[in-house]
Design a protein around this motif. Structure first.
Motif, mmCIF file in Angstrom:
data_model
loop_
_atom_site.group_PDB
_atom_site.id
_atom_site.type_symbol
_atom_site.label_atom_id
_atom_site.label_comp_id
_atom_site.label_asym_id
_atom_site.label_seq_id
_atom_site.Cartn_x
_atom_site.Cartn_y
_atom_site.Cartn_z
ATOM 1 N N UNK A 1 38.900 -11.478 -37.872
ATOM 2 C CA UNK A 1 38.967 -12.523 -36.865
ATOM 3 C C UNK A 1 38.209 -12.237 -35.595
ATOM 4 N N UNK A 2 37.428 -11.167 -35.573
ATOM 5 C CA UNK A 2 36.746 -10.765 -34.345
ATOM 6 C C UNK A 2 35.245 -10.918 -34.468
ATOM 7 N N UNK A 3 34.551 -10.660 -33.356
ATOM 8 C CA UNK A 3 33.100 -10.695 -33.381
ATOM 9 C C UNK A 3 32.528 -9.430 -33.975
ATOM 10 N N UNK A 4 31.205 -9.315 -33.952
ATOM 11 C CA UNK A 4 30.528 -8.147 -34.512
ATOM 12 C C UNK A 4 30.266 -7.122 -33.412
ATOM 13 N N UNK A 5 30.505 -5.878 -33.718
ATOM 14 C CA UNK A 5 30.211 -4.796 -32.774
ATOM 15 C C UNK A 5 29.077 -3.945 -33.328
ATOM 16 N N UNK A 6 28.109 -3.667 -32.481
ATOM 17 C CA UNK A 6 26.919 -2.942 -32.904
ATOM 18 C C UNK A 6 27.204 -1.452 -33.020
ATOM 19 N N UNK A 7 26.916 -0.874 -34.174
ATOM 20 C CA UNK A 7 27.166 0.547 -34.402
ATOM 21 C C UNK A 7 25.898 1.351 -34.092
ATOM 22 N N UNK A 8 24.838 1.069 -34.800
ATOM 23 C CA UNK A 8 23.544 1.714 -34.622
ATOM 24 C C UNK A 8 22.453 0.669 -34.880
ATOM 25 N N UNK A 9 21.260 0.951 -34.364
ATOM 26 C CA UNK A 9 20.134 0.101 -34.671
ATOM 27 C C UNK A 9 18.868 0.935 -34.756
ATOM 28 N N UNK A 10 17.836 0.301 -35.288
ATOM 29 C CA UNK A 10 16.560 0.991 -35.472
ATOM 30 C C UNK A 10 15.429 0.001 -35.218
ATOM 31 N N UNK A 11 14.424 0.452 -34.498
ATOM 32 C CA UNK A 11 13.282 -0.424 -34.203
ATOM 33 C C UNK A 11 12.080 -0.112 -35.086
ATOM 34 N N UNK A 12 12.249 0.847 -35.985
ATOM 35 C CA UNK A 12 11.182 1.176 -36.922
ATOM 36 C C UNK A 12 11.489 2.478 -37.618
ATOM 37 N N UNK A 13 10.723 2.778 -38.647
ATOM 38 C CA UNK A 13 10.943 4.010 -39.404
ATOM 39 C C UNK A 13 10.879 5.218 -38.474
ATOM 40 N N UNK A 14 11.876 6.085 -38.621
ATOM 41 C CA UNK A 14 11.934 7.299 -37.830
ATOM 42 C C UNK A 14 12.584 7.149 -36.468
ATOM 43 N N UNK A 15 12.998 5.924 -36.112
ATOM 44 C CA UNK A 15 13.574 5.668 -34.788
ATOM 45 C C UNK A 15 14.940 5.018 -34.939
ATOM 46 N N UNK A 16 15.969 5.673 -34.392
ATOM 47 C CA UNK A 16 17.308 5.077 -34.411
ATOM 48 C C UNK A 16 17.937 5.258 -33.041
ATOM 49 N N UNK A 17 18.936 4.429 -32.748
ATOM 50 C CA UNK A 17 19.604 4.541 -31.457
ATOM 51 C C UNK A 17 21.035 4.039 -31.581
ATOM 52 N N UNK A 18 21.881 4.532 -30.676
ATOM 53 C CA UNK A 18 23.292 4.172 -30.716
ATOM 54 C C UNK A 18 23.510 2.769 -30.168
ATOM 55 N N UNK B 1 29.240 3.882 -31.796
ATOM 56 C CA UNK B 1 28.606 4.780 -32.763
ATOM 57 C C UNK B 1 29.483 5.929 -33.265
ATOM 58 N N UNK B 2 30.598 6.213 -32.564
ATOM 59 C CA UNK B 2 31.377 7.406 -32.909
ATOM 60 C C UNK B 2 31.925 7.318 -34.329
ATOM 61 N N UNK B 3 31.732 8.419 -35.084
ATOM 62 C CA UNK B 3 32.217 8.481 -36.455
ATOM 63 C C UNK B 3 31.187 8.041 -37.483
ATOM 64 N N UNK B 4 30.002 7.667 -37.017
ATOM 65 C CA UNK B 4 28.945 7.166 -37.910
ATOM 66 C C UNK B 4 27.632 7.891 -37.645
ATOM 67 N N UNK B 5 26.783 7.896 -38.651
ATOM 68 C CA UNK B 5 25.414 8.386 -38.495
ATOM 69 C C UNK B 5 24.479 7.503 -39.310
ATOM 70 N N UNK B 6 23.221 7.435 -38.882
ATOM 71 C CA UNK B 6 22.230 6.642 -39.600
ATOM 72 C C UNK B 6 20.932 7.434 -39.711
#
Lengths: 111, 117
Positions: free
Chosen positions: B40-57, B61-66
């Motif tokens: 019943x809630x909205x979406x919360x962003x965990x991690x994102x990436x703007x291209x291969x080799x680049x990721x950001x929190x 993000x706690x408890x997750x890795x990408x």
């Protein structure tokens, strides 16, 4: 805490009534999108607003982007049961490319 | 085009187990995102990436890795599953990021429903 605050969280109305949903932030958005989500599915894009003060209409739905690009609203005229769903706003917050969603407004339209 | 493909669709984990949620897109999109959605809630962003080799929190993000070794794949790893990670997880992609000038939209996967017991 959501970076994008939506209100109200829940809304239950009768068919034919009008309603407005709000999306607010302390940040300035370069652009903002509204999505609708049904149970068990991913969100579906309704509209994108990019210019401060912009108004867009999609049949019975009217979307406004605040002049300062910090807030937006969604107005539904003569709501129908088919409008029932979770409405989400989404925008880029801060530097970089974080694309965040509001907490959502769950709308129920009763026949 | 298949769009964004997520696997598995459902999974039950025991506390402390680990798993990887897979996400693949075949649209050559640069930007990819992982969200979680509680009931019943909205979406919360965990991690994102703007291209291969680049990721950001993202926001939670706690408890997750990408990782993002290729443009197509953006797996999400849970190392020590906890009940608080029970949620529906959505992967999404978009070509040019959130600075939209047209009705370019996020493409979403069908979601992974995860329960940690």
């Amino acid at each position: 805490t959501q970076l994008l605050e939506q209100s109200p969280q829940f809304l239950s109305i009768q068919e034919g009534e009008n309603l407005t949903v709000y999306c607010n932030s302390s940040s300035v958005f370069s652009s903002l999108q509204w999505y609708r989500q049904e149970p068990g599915e991913g969100p579906v894009l309704l509209v994108t607003v990019v210019t401060g003060g912009e108004v867009k209409k999609l049949k019975r739905l009217t979307f406004q982007f605040g002049d300062a690009r910090k807030d937006s609203s969604l107005h539904i005229t003569a709501a129908q049961p088919g409008d029932t769903g979770l409405y989400l706003c989404a925008g880029e917050v801060g530097a970089g490319n974080m694309l965040t969603f509001g907490g959502g407004t769950r709308l129920m339209v009763k026949p | 085009n298949a769009g964004v493909t997520q696997t598995p669709k459902f999974r039950i984990l025991k506390i402390g187990q680990s798993m990887t949620l897979q996400c693949t897109q075949d649209m050559n999109h640069n930007y990819m995102y992982w969200y979680r959605q509680d009931p019943g809630m909205g979406l919360k962003l965990i991690y994102y990436s703007v291209g291969a080799g680049i990721t950001d929190k993202g926001e939670v993000p706690n408890g997750y890795n990408v990782s993002r070794s290729t443009t197509e794949d953006f797996p999400l790893r849970l190392e020590l599953a906890a009940p608080s990670q029970t949620s529906v997880y959505f992967c999404a992609s978009i070509q040019s990021g959130p600075r939209w000038r047209t009705n370019e939209k996020l493409f979403f996967g069908s979601g992974t429903q995860l329960s940690v017991l």
